[in-house]
Write a protein that holds these residues in place. Structure first.
Motif, PDB file in Angstrom:
ATOM      1  N   UNK A 128       3.981  -5.121   5.115  1.00  0.00           N
ATOM      2  CA  UNK A 128       3.106  -6.208   4.685  1.00  0.00           C
ATOM      3  C   UNK A 128       2.067  -5.732   3.675  1.00  0.00           C
ATOM      4  N   UNK A 129       1.506  -4.546   3.896  1.00  0.00           N
ATOM      5  CA  UNK A 129       0.539  -3.980   2.943  1.00  0.00           C
ATOM      6  C   UNK A 129       1.228  -3.696   1.610  1.00  0.00           C
ATOM      7  N   UNK A 130       2.415  -3.102   1.661  1.00  0.00           N
ATOM      8  CA  UNK A 130       3.152  -2.803   0.430  1.00  0.00           C
ATOM      9  C   UNK A 130       3.474  -4.075  -0.350  1.00  0.00           C
ATOM     10  N   UNK A 131       3.872  -5.123   0.339  1.00  0.00           N
ATOM     11  CA  UNK A 131       4.155  -6.394  -0.328  1.00  0.00           C
ATOM     12  C   UNK A 131       2.918  -6.956  -1.021  1.00  0.00           C
ATOM     13  N   UNK A 132       1.768  -6.787  -0.410  1.00  0.00           N
ATOM     14  CA  UNK A 132       0.528  -7.328  -0.962  1.00  0.00           C
ATOM     15  C   UNK A 132      -0.006  -6.506  -2.139  1.00  0.00           C
ATOM     16  N   UNK A 133       0.527  -5.316  -2.350  1.00  0.00           N
ATOM     17  CA  UNK A 133       0.007  -4.433  -3.397  1.00  0.00           C
ATOM     18  C   UNK A 133       1.054  -4.077  -4.441  1.00  0.00           C
ATOM     19  N   UNK A 176       1.014   2.700  -9.002  1.00  0.00           N
ATOM     20  CA  UNK A 176       0.783   2.221  -7.655  1.00  0.00           C
ATOM     21  C   UNK A 176      -0.624   2.558  -7.194  1.00  0.00           C
ATOM     22  N   UNK A 177      -1.251   1.609  -6.559  1.00  0.00           N
ATOM     23  CA  UNK A 177      -2.596   1.838  -6.037  1.00  0.00           C
ATOM     24  C   UNK A 177      -2.502   2.716  -4.784  1.00  0.00           C
ATOM     25  N   UNK A 178      -3.630   3.181  -4.325  1.00  0.00           N
ATOM     26  CA  UNK A 178      -3.651   4.051  -3.154  1.00  0.00           C
ATOM     27  C   UNK A 178      -3.096   3.336  -1.919  1.00  0.00           C
ATOM     28  N   UNK A 179      -3.400   2.055  -1.785  1.00  0.00           N
ATOM     29  CA  UNK A 179      -2.907   1.298  -0.634  1.00  0.00           C
ATOM     30  C   UNK A 179      -1.378   1.237  -0.619  1.00  0.00           C
ATOM     31  N   UNK A 180      -0.762   1.043  -1.772  1.00  0.00           N
ATOM     32  CA  UNK A 180       0.697   0.993  -1.850  1.00  0.00           C
ATOM     33  C   UNK A 180       1.301   2.358  -1.530  1.00  0.00           C
ATOM     34  N   UNK A 181       0.740   3.415  -2.073  1.00  0.00           N
ATOM     35  CA  UNK A 181       1.251   4.762  -1.776  1.00  0.00           C
ATOM     36  C   UNK A 181       1.142   5.071  -0.284  1.00  0.00           C
ATOM     37  N   UNK A 182       0.002   4.734   0.318  1.00  0.00           N
ATOM     38  CA  UNK A 182      -0.179   4.975   1.754  1.00  0.00           C
ATOM     39  C   UNK A 182       0.770   4.124   2.591  1.00  0.00           C
ATOM     40  N   UNK A 183       0.991   2.886   2.180  1.00  0.00           N
ATOM     41  CA  UNK A 183       1.898   2.003   2.923  1.00  0.00           C
ATOM     42  C   UNK A 183       3.327   2.536   2.877  1.00  0.00           C
ATOM     43  N   UNK A 184       3.749   3.003   1.722  1.00  0.00           N
ATOM     44  CA  UNK A 184       5.103   3.545   1.614  1.00  0.00           C
ATOM     45  C   UNK A 184       5.244   4.818   2.447  1.00  0.00           C
ATOM     46  N   UNK A 185       4.210   5.624   2.470  1.00  0.00           N
ATOM     47  CA  UNK A 185       4.233   6.836   3.302  1.00  0.00           C
ATOM     48  C   UNK A 185       4.313   6.453   4.784  1.00  0.00           C
ATOM     49  N   UNK A 186       3.553   5.455   5.193  1.00  0.00           N
ATOM     50  CA  UNK A 186       3.584   4.993   6.579  1.00  0.00           C
ATOM     51  C   UNK A 186       4.951   4.433   6.943  1.00  0.00           C
ATOM     52  N   UNK A 187       5.610   3.741   6.015  1.00  0.00           N
ATOM     53  CA  UNK A 187       6.945   3.214   6.274  1.00  0.00           C
ATOM     54  C   UNK A 187       7.932   4.352   6.522  1.00  0.00           C
ATOM     55  N   UNK A 188       7.836   5.402   5.724  1.00  0.00           N
ATOM     56  CA  UNK A 188       8.714   6.555   5.920  1.00  0.00           C
ATOM     57  C   UNK A 188       8.440   7.227   7.260  1.00  0.00           C
ATOM     58  N   UNK A 189       7.180   7.399   7.593  1.00  0.00           N
ATOM     59  CA  UNK A 189       6.830   8.022   8.869  1.00  0.00           C
ATOM     60  C   UNK A 189       7.285   7.164  10.045  1.00  0.00           C
TER      61      UNK A 189
END
Length: 84
Positions: A12-17, A36-49
């Motif tokens: 949801x965060x990645x979609x919003x950013x 990519x903004x920091x929020x998008x990078x963090x969201x993608x990292x969280x998805x992988x984790x």
């Protein structure tokens, strides 16, 4: 998937950013930051984790961002849920 709730939140965060046509984050909280903004990078990292990946490397080059949509969640069958 080891943590579907984390994955969904990160999705949801990645979609919003996602970046707009000018390669800037369209989310108002980012105030037009270069994608990519920091929020998008963090969201993608969280998805992988959340998928159970170990060490996660950024897929975004430091100098130039690329637009990419996150992968949709995988549906689990009832047999998979019972086994978990």
């Amino acid at each position: 998937m080891t943590d579907p709730l984390l994955w969904r939140l990160a999705y949801d965060v990645a979609e919003a950013h996602q970046p707009d046509e000018t390669d800037r984050c369209r989310n108002l909280l980012c105030a037009g930051q270069q994608a990519p903004c920091e929020a998008l990078r963090n969201a993608e990292r969280a998805m992988e984790l959340a998928r159970g990946a170990g060490a996660v490397e950024s897929r975004w080059p430091a100098s130039r961002a690329q637009s990419a949509a996150p992968a949709p969640p995988q549906r689990r069958s009832s047999a998979d849920r019972e086994a978990a």
